[in-house]
Design an enzyme around this catalytic site. Structure first.
Site, PDB file in Angstrom:
ATOM      1  N   LYS A 204       8.764 -12.623  -6.895  1.00  9.14           N
ATOM      2  CA  LYS A 204       7.869 -14.069  -7.077  1.00  9.14           C
ATOM      3  C   LYS A 204       7.835 -14.421  -8.444  1.00  9.14           C
ATOM      4  O   LYS A 204       7.925 -15.363  -9.053  1.00  9.14           O
ATOM      5  CB  LYS A 204       6.840 -13.879  -6.206  1.00  9.14           C
ATOM      6  CG  LYS A 204       5.855 -15.039  -6.004  1.00  9.14           C
ATOM      7  CD  LYS A 204       4.646 -14.640  -5.120  1.00  9.14           C
ATOM      8  CE  LYS A 204       3.663 -15.755  -5.059  1.00  9.14           C
ATOM      9  NZ  LYS A 204       2.490 -15.367  -4.251  1.00  9.14           N
ATOM     10  N   GLU A 210       9.960  -2.803 -12.035  1.00  7.41           N
ATOM     11  CA  GLU A 210      10.756  -1.990 -11.328  1.00  7.41           C
ATOM     12  C   GLU A 210      12.051  -3.081 -11.094  1.00  7.41           C
ATOM     13  O   GLU A 210      13.138  -2.756 -11.249  1.00  7.41           O
ATOM     14  CB  GLU A 210      10.395  -1.819  -9.884  1.00  7.41           C
ATOM     15  CG  GLU A 210       9.226  -0.522 -10.016  1.00  7.41           C
ATOM     16  CD  GLU A 210       7.919  -1.348 -10.044  1.00  7.41           C
ATOM     17  OE1 GLU A 210       7.542  -2.127 -10.523  1.00  7.41           O
ATOM     18  OE2 GLU A 210       6.901  -0.620  -9.363  1.00  7.41           O
ATOM     19  N   GLY A 264       3.323 -12.063  -1.104  1.00  6.83           N
ATOM     20  CA  GLY A 264       4.404 -11.224  -1.121  1.00  6.83           C
ATOM     21  C   GLY A 264       4.703 -10.829   0.009  1.00  6.83           C
ATOM     22  O   GLY A 264       5.757 -10.791   0.910  1.00  6.83           O
ATOM     23  N   ARG A 265       3.610 -10.185   0.761  1.00  9.36           N
ATOM     24  CA  ARG A 265       3.686  -9.381   2.062  1.00  9.36           C
ATOM     25  C   ARG A 265       4.013 -10.311   3.500  1.00  9.36           C
ATOM     26  O   ARG A 265       4.094  -9.936   4.445  1.00  9.36           O
ATOM     27  CB  ARG A 265       2.609  -8.303   2.218  1.00  9.36           C
ATOM     28  CG  ARG A 265       1.204  -8.974   2.226  1.00  9.36           C
ATOM     29  CD  ARG A 265       0.018  -8.001   1.824  1.00  9.36           C
ATOM     30  NE  ARG A 265      -1.142  -8.574   1.772  1.00  9.36           N
ATOM     31  CZ  ARG A 265      -1.569  -8.967   0.541  1.00  9.36           C
ATOM     32  NH1 ARG A 265      -0.841  -8.671  -0.478  1.00  9.36           N
ATOM     33  NH2 ARG A 265      -2.708  -9.283   0.376  1.00  9.36           N
ATOM     34  N   GLU A 350      -2.367  -3.360   2.314  1.00 14.41           N
ATOM     35  CA  GLU A 350      -2.399  -4.100   1.229  1.00 14.41           C
ATOM     36  C   GLU A 350      -3.463  -5.233   1.424  1.00 14.41           C
ATOM     37  O   GLU A 350      -4.039  -5.746   0.624  1.00 14.41           O
ATOM     38  CB  GLU A 350      -1.129  -4.663   0.651  1.00 14.41           C
ATOM     39  CG  GLU A 350      -1.052  -5.122  -0.888  1.00 14.41           C
ATOM     40  CD  GLU A 350       0.270  -5.264  -1.192  1.00 14.41           C
ATOM     41  OE1 GLU A 350       0.537  -4.531  -2.405  1.00 14.41           O
ATOM     42  OE2 GLU A 350       0.994  -5.820  -0.705  1.00 14.41           O
ATOM     43  N   HIS A 381       8.835  15.020  18.026  1.00 20.51           N
ATOM     44  CA  HIS A 381       9.070  16.311  17.848  1.00 20.51           C
ATOM     45  C   HIS A 381       8.629  16.975  16.700  1.00 20.51           C
ATOM     46  O   HIS A 381       9.033  17.668  15.756  1.00 20.51           O
ATOM     47  CB  HIS A 381      10.498  16.423  17.711  1.00 20.51           C
ATOM     48  CG  HIS A 381      11.197  16.359  19.166  1.00 20.51           C
ATOM     49  ND1 HIS A 381      11.720  17.309  20.130  1.00 20.51           N
ATOM     50  CD2 HIS A 381      11.700  15.025  19.793  1.00 20.51           C
ATOM     51  CE1 HIS A 381      11.906  16.600  21.151  1.00 20.51           C
ATOM     52  NE2 HIS A 381      11.979  15.291  21.035  1.00 20.51           N
ATOM     53  N   LYS A 505       0.408  -1.771 -11.952  1.00 25.52           N
ATOM     54  CA  LYS A 505       1.353  -2.421 -12.707  1.00 25.52           C
ATOM     55  C   LYS A 505       1.261  -2.414 -14.201  1.00 25.52           C
ATOM     56  O   LYS A 505       1.731  -1.965 -15.236  1.00 25.52           O
ATOM     57  CB  LYS A 505       1.735  -3.827 -12.426  1.00 25.52           C
ATOM     58  CG  LYS A 505       2.373  -4.045 -10.973  1.00 25.52           C
ATOM     59  CD  LYS A 505       2.688  -5.420 -10.580  1.00 25.52           C
ATOM     60  CE  LYS A 505       3.187  -5.796  -9.331  1.00 25.52           C
ATOM     61  NZ  LYS A 505       3.689  -7.265  -9.026  1.00 25.52           N
TER      62      LYS A 505
HETATM   63  C1  G6Q Z   1       2.728  -8.339  -1.792  1.00 25.24           C
HETATM   64  C2  G6Q Z   1       2.290  -7.578  -2.822  1.00 25.24           C
HETATM   65  C3  G6Q Z   1       3.313  -7.039  -3.452  1.00 25.24           C
HETATM   66  C4  G6Q Z   1       4.622  -7.875  -4.253  1.00 25.24           C
HETATM   67  C5  G6Q Z   1       5.389  -6.898  -5.359  1.00 25.24           C
HETATM   68  C6  G6Q Z   1       6.548  -7.729  -5.810  1.00 25.24           C
HETATM   69  O1  G6Q Z   1       1.813  -9.039  -1.209  1.00 25.24           O
HETATM   70  O2  G6Q Z   1       1.925  -8.636  -4.031  1.00 25.24           O
HETATM   71  O3  G6Q Z   1       4.135  -5.952  -2.813  1.00 25.24           O
HETATM   72  O4  G6Q Z   1       5.270  -8.182  -3.281  1.00 25.24           O
HETATM   73  O5  G6Q Z   1       4.591  -6.341  -6.229  1.00 25.24           O
HETATM   74  O6  G6Q Z   1       6.008  -8.480  -6.409  1.00 25.24           O
HETATM   75  P1  G6Q Z   1       7.430  -9.726  -7.133  1.00 25.24           P
HETATM   76  O7  G6Q Z   1       7.765 -10.334  -5.802  1.00 25.24           O
HETATM   77  O8  G6Q Z   1       6.296 -10.630  -7.865  1.00 25.24           O
HETATM   78  O9  G6Q Z   1       8.237  -9.038  -7.851  1.00 25.24           O
END
Ligand code: G6Q
Length: 544
Positions: A204, A210, A264-265, A350, A381, A505
């Protein structure tokens, strides 16, 4: 905008506290008819009858939702109000699933039109990859798609790819790289041919450490073999940050956008779902969106006592705040749903792992519980022992898929019945347990009776999915999304920001600078972190 209220100060909260003190066990509750706790939505069935709840308690939970204006906040969300107050954003993942004919404008913008424009561009891209029209730098078709993303830009697509295994196009594989540990991308690329690989850089913000590190790694791997010009044929981006995408070297025409009102989620039905669309094709992807939309509509319109996400959310609050159960195990009896617990972990923890209300005041009650799990029967198990006989109460969601996937033969179907039998057996034992009397009647020797007692009384929900189709998967996920919403609304927290993630971050960026400069004296670090850094720098090999 809805103001924050202290939920512990509304009448229903205190009445629920009193009721919890004398609540019967699940076994006792099952002696009277419990049909009002079994309900259906969007083709899925939800059986809450193994929860420690009775009719009067349910009425009080619905009263609690009224007193805390949950439906008002729900309507604000669907209307596009800026209910994510700390980021001043609308929360409109539900708009991503609306059909073409729907109408919704937010902040003066035609949201449905924008959503469908992007969906159409995604569809064109996906079809050209699927039918071989999309050619790599040396003219060959794409055989492997690598989604590079993390958190919300990874977990949904990775989960859906596994869940919808029978719907994938044969000969076209998707891979998911998320961890900054180079072992992740190295292990994926090790088996691939750059000339037939397409990378989707899904971020996003397009700044996540990463993802950007993995994207650079992938570009170096690719251009080392095919040259710089190959980037245009082998990289697409999903992002809201066009300047950063272009600066990375991906053409704007190969970028699929979304909007700040998609968290994001909550983003797997946005362009973040491009890998899903490529894997299962436009018809199945639309069916998945329709499943989400069917549950959205149910949540928006069904009366609270028959509203599945409302019931899921209210029961979660009952377990957390009144029965003091801090954790829920999510137990899909479906190997294809193996990543579903991890997906739900992010969605719930989250969203609702917060300690202040929307107005910034500190809560004096428990909020988001801990969610975890593994597919059955594997979990049986290992950790089920603690669920059955440990000292902590754990709630459980057992997800049963009634039929094995398309194309299964009789032997496959028979083995699937074993899976279902195990799911129902575990639901029975978790909720009803086994008593000393029953053990003695069964001839258990006296010295083993106490060892074999199962207290039961673990609140358990059984969700039954007829077939794990794209539609059903969408409906299932949306039910959990809205359950999370209901819980956050009761707790009066903002379920849509994630300041805890943002801080990590930022701190990691500072420590990386220290590592690169061999700096063990950073005054911004606490003494323990400085000591760990010194230890690491001493151990670090020169080979770098
Ligand atoms: C989700 C969070 C988080 C996010 C990641 C990746 O709700 O905000 O999990 O999706 O940190 O972020 P980017 O899509 O900006 O790389």
């Amino acid at each position: 905008m809805v103001d924050s209220i202290d939920p512990t100060q509304v009448p229903a909260w205190n009445e629920l506290r009193t009721r919890a003190e004398s609540m019967s066990t699940v076994r006792e509750l099952l002696d009277t008819p419990r049909d009002f706790l079994r309900t259906h939505a969007a083709g899925l069935s939800f059986d809450f009858s193994r929860q420690r709840i009775d009719g009067a308690t349910l009425d009080l939970l619905v009263a609690l939702a009224n007193e805390l204006q949950v439906e008002l906040l729900r309507d604000s969300m669907f209307a596009g109000d800026h209910i994510n107050t700390t980021e001043d954003r609308a929360v409109l993942h539900t708009a991503l699933r609306l059909p073409f004919q729907a109408e919704l404008s937010v902040d003066g913008q035609d949201v449905v039109g924008d959503v469908h424009d992007t969906l159409n561009r995604m569809r064109v891209c996906a079809e050209s990859v699927r039918n071989g029209d999309w050619r790599g730098a040396d003219g060959r078709a794409i055989t492997d798609v690598v989604n590079i993303g993390i958190g919300g830009s990874d977990l949904g697509p990775a989960m859906a790819y596994r869940a919808l295994r029978p719907y994938r196009q044969p000969g076209l594989r998707c891979h998911f790289v998320s961890n900054v540990d180079p072992a992740d991308i190295a292990s994926v690329l090790g088996d691939l041919d750059p000339a037939t690989t397409l990378f989707i850089v899904a971020s996003k913000t397009f700044t996540t450490q990463e993802t950007m590190a993995n994207a650079r790694y992938a570009r170096t791997w690719l251009t080392g073999v095919l040259g710089e010009d190959a980037v245009a044929r082998h990289f697409v981006a999903v992002s809201t940050n066009q300047p950063a995408v272009v600066e990375f070297g991906i053409e704007a025409s190969n970028m699929f956008g979304f909007w700040d009102w998609v968290g994001g989620r909550y983003s797997m039905t946005s362009a973040i779902g491009l890998s899903t669309l490529i894997a299962i094709g436009p018809v199945n992807f639309r069916a998945m969106l329709d499943g989400f939309a069917a549950m959205d509509e149910h949540f928006r319109t069904a009366p609270p006592a028959r509203n599945v996400p409302m019931l899921m959310g209210l029961i979660a609050v009952w377990n957390r705040n009144f029965l003091d159960i801090p954790t829920t195990a999510v137990l899909p009896y479906s190997n294809d749903l193996s990543r579903f617990p991890a997906y739900l972990q992010q969605l719930t923890m989250e969203s609702n792992g917060k300690s202040v209300r929307r107005d910034g005041s500190t809560v004096n009650y428990a909020t988001g519980g801990i969610v975890w799990g593994e597919p059955g029967t594997n979990g049986q198990h290992s950790f089920y022992q603690l669920l059955h006989q440990g000292t902590d109460d754990v709630a459980a969601d057992i997800i049963v898929v009634a039929n094995p996937g398309p194309g299964s033969d009789a032997a496959h179907a028979a083995q699937h019945e074993m899976l279902v039998a195990n799911a129902l057996a575990q639901a029975a034992v978790l909720s009803c347990g086994v008593t000393e009397i029953e053990l003695r009647q069964a001839g258990t020797t006296e010295d083993l009776v106490t060892h074999k007692v199962m207290p039961g009384n673990r609140p358990t929900t059984v969700v039954m999915v007829p077939d794990l189709t794209p539609f059903a998967l969408g409906a299932l996920i949306a039910a959990y999304e809205h359950s999370v919403f209901v819980q956050g609304a009761i707790w009066q927290i903002n379920s849509f920001d994630q300041w805890g993630v943002e801080l990590g971050k930022k701190v990691a960026t500072g420590i990386l600078r220290d590592i690169e400069a061999d700096n063990t004296e950073d005054p911004d670090l606490d003494p323990a972190t400085r000591a760990s850094l010194t230890e690491y720098l001493g151990l670090r090999s020169e080979k770098r």
